[in-house]
Structure formats: structure tokens, C-alpha cells
Design a protein around this motif. Sequence first.
Motif, PDB file in Angstrom:
ATOM      1  N   LEU A   1       0.812  -1.212   0.000  1.00 58.35           N
ATOM      2  CA  LEU A   1       0.000   0.000   0.000  1.00 58.35           C
ATOM      3  C   LEU A   1       0.850   1.269   0.000  1.00 58.35           C
ATOM      4  O   LEU A   1       0.402   2.321  -0.458  1.00 58.35           O
ATOM      5  N   LEU A   2       2.083   1.173   0.479  1.00 52.68           N
ATOM      6  CA  LEU A   2       2.962   2.338   0.414  1.00 52.68           C
ATOM      7  C   LEU A   2       3.433   2.570  -1.018  1.00 52.68           C
ATOM      8  O   LEU A   2       3.633   3.717  -1.437  1.00 52.68           O
ATOM      9  N   VAL A   3       3.595   1.501  -1.776  1.00 52.41           N
ATOM     10  CA  VAL A   3       3.876   1.644  -3.207  1.00 52.41           C
ATOM     11  C   VAL A   3       2.685   2.321  -3.883  1.00 52.41           C
ATOM     12  O   VAL A   3       2.851   3.244  -4.696  1.00 52.41           O
ATOM     13  N   VAL A   4       1.485   1.888  -3.531  1.00 56.31           N
ATOM     14  CA  VAL A   4       0.275   2.489  -4.086  1.00 56.31           C
ATOM     15  C   VAL A   4       0.187   3.965  -3.705  1.00 56.31           C
ATOM     16  O   VAL A   4      -0.183   4.811  -4.529  1.00 56.31           O
ATOM     17  N   ARG A   5       0.522   4.303  -2.468  1.00 56.96           N
ATOM     18  CA  ARG A   5       0.518   5.709  -2.034  1.00 56.96           C
ATOM     19  C   ARG A   5       1.369   6.565  -2.951  1.00 56.96           C
ATOM     20  O   ARG A   5       0.949   7.645  -3.391  1.00 56.96           O
ATOM     21  N   GLU A   6       2.576   6.103  -3.257  1.00 57.16           N
ATOM     22  CA  GLU A   6       3.464   6.872  -4.119  1.00 57.16           C
ATOM     23  C   GLU A   6       2.865   7.059  -5.508  1.00 57.16           C
ATOM     24  O   GLU A   6       2.945   8.146  -6.091  1.00 57.16           O
ATOM     25  N   LEU A   7       2.243   6.021  -6.032  1.00 55.12           N
ATOM     26  CA  LEU A   7       1.713   6.091  -7.392  1.00 55.12           C
ATOM     27  C   LEU A   7       0.388   6.846  -7.460  1.00 55.12           C
ATOM     28  O   LEU A   7       0.006   7.327  -8.538  1.00 55.12           O
ATOM     29  N   LEU A   8      -0.311   6.968  -6.342  1.00 51.97           N
ATOM     30  CA  LEU A   8      -1.523   7.789  -6.327  1.00 51.97           C
ATOM     31  C   LEU A   8      -1.182   9.261  -6.557  1.00 51.97           C
ATOM     32  O   LEU A   8      -2.034  10.042  -6.976  1.00 51.97           O
ATOM     33  N   LEU A   9       0.052   9.639  -6.295  1.00 51.25           N
ATOM     34  CA  LEU A   9       0.496  11.019  -6.520  1.00 51.25           C
ATOM     35  C   LEU A   9       1.029  11.227  -7.931  1.00 51.25           C
ATOM     36  O   LEU A   9       1.420  12.335  -8.291  1.00 51.25           O
ATOM     37  N   GLY A  10       1.038  10.160  -8.741  1.00 55.27           N
ATOM     38  CA  GLY A  10       1.464  10.296 -10.130  1.00 55.27           C
ATOM     39  C   GLY A  10       2.444   9.216 -10.535  1.00 55.27           C
ATOM     40  O   GLY A  10       2.978   8.486  -9.696  1.00 55.27           O
ATOM     41  N   PRO A  11       2.684   9.080 -11.835  1.00 61.20           N
ATOM     42  CA  PRO A  11       3.612   8.067 -12.345  1.00 61.20           C
ATOM     43  C   PRO A  11       5.017   8.269 -11.782  1.00 61.20           C
ATOM     44  O   PRO A  11       5.455   9.406 -11.564  1.00 61.20           O
ATOM     45  N   ARG A  12       5.722   7.166 -11.543  1.00 58.61           N
ATOM     46  CA  ARG A  12       7.067   7.242 -10.973  1.00 58.61           C
ATOM     47  C   ARG A  12       7.980   6.232 -11.652  1.00 58.61           C
ATOM     48  O   ARG A  12       7.543   5.149 -12.081  1.00 58.61           O
ATOM     49  N   ARG A  13       9.264   6.559 -11.693  1.00 58.14           N
ATOM     50  CA  ARG A  13      10.273   5.616 -12.166  1.00 58.14           C
ATOM     51  C   ARG A  13      10.728   4.743 -10.999  1.00 58.14           C
ATOM     52  O   ARG A  13      10.541   5.095  -9.832  1.00 58.14           O
TER      53      ARG A  13
END
Length: 210
Positions: A23-35
Motif C-alpha cells: 500500500l505504500l507503493v500504491v501511495r506513491e503512485l496515487l500522486l502520479g507516475p514514478r520511475r
Amino acid sequence: MRNYRQYCGLAAGLDVVGERWTLLVVRELLLGPRRYGELLADLPGMGTNLLAERLKSLCRMGVITKDDQVYELTERGRGLADAVHALTRWGLSFLGDPSAEAVCRPHWGLFGLQAMADGSRVPGLDESYEFRIDDEVFHLRVAGGEARAERGPADRPAMVMTTDARTFVRLGSGSLTAAEAAAAGLLSVCGDPKASARCAKVLGLRREAA
């Protein structure tokens, strides 16, 4: 992949996102695409092999997609937003003072704003607030009974807050009041004094915390 073997929506959801770190990975991606490197940098304590494993699993389950080395949520993945925001609001009450080794990223404050803001708490309100957290700037726009938090400066903000990431999260959790933070030199606020109270109401903060 572990499976609860229960015919239940909650169990099925936990089969996908219930593993540690997911869910912490999901948190980061909820703020936008990431490398990949950006995700690894903003998930301190998560090893590269584990991150690769979690990303592979989420891709396989259709929660995220990878395109040209950039990861982003699918429509199914974005459907987690309400659940993750609710869990964030619930978890704030468990936050005390941060330990010396605790890591806090400025953009987690933006995520917290997205989770807490509810424009319907102040009917008829139409204004923006700007937050300068460490080296990042984001804003909260409230209009038409809705509240939207995004990166970047506000257009004619009614209030501008400047602080650090840890202080910002402590304000959100209620473990520190704005008056205490200002007295300690950790917070400055400029603009319409009443706008701060309206912003606090939109965020659902207790009067004493604001």
C-alpha cells in the motif's frame, strides 16, 4: 502469492495489496507516475529486490502498468484511492512525536491533504491555500463543495503556510498545534487570519489543533 482462501471481498482485496509495503507503493503512485529509482528513493527501508517483487505482482494483478520504465496506476489501481485515504485518516490518530530515525517526505504531506480535505465541511467556500513544505510547494483548492490538493503554487492563495515535513504531519495528526509550532519557530503563516481557520475546518482539524 499467499491467499486467504476466503470467498469475501475484503479477503480478495488483501490477497492483492495486503503484503507489507504494497500500500505504500500504491501511495506513491496515487500522486502520479514514478520511475523505479524514484520509488526506491521515497520508500526508505524497502530493499530493491522486494520493490521489484511488489511491482511485478501489482502489474500481474492489473493494479499498475509499466511503460517505458515508468510505473503508474491503472483504473483498477486508482480505485484504491478512497480506501487508502480512509486508512491514512484513521492512522493519523496513532502518530505521536516522530523518532529521530523516522523518515518524512514533503510529498507525503500532499497525500495527507488529499486524504483529509473535504470541501463540503464549509459550504459555499471558494478559495485556495498554499503550502511550502521543505523544498516542495503544493496547494489546496476549495470550490463548489469540493476540495482538490495538487502540486504547485496556488493562484491568489488566501493563506500561505511554510514549514517542514515533520511539523506538517504532526499538525495533521493533532500531536502539535499551530500555535505551538509557530512559537517554536517551526511554522509561519501569512494571509487572511480567518482563512487559516477555514482551511483547518476543510481538513477536519480540531479547533485547538488549528
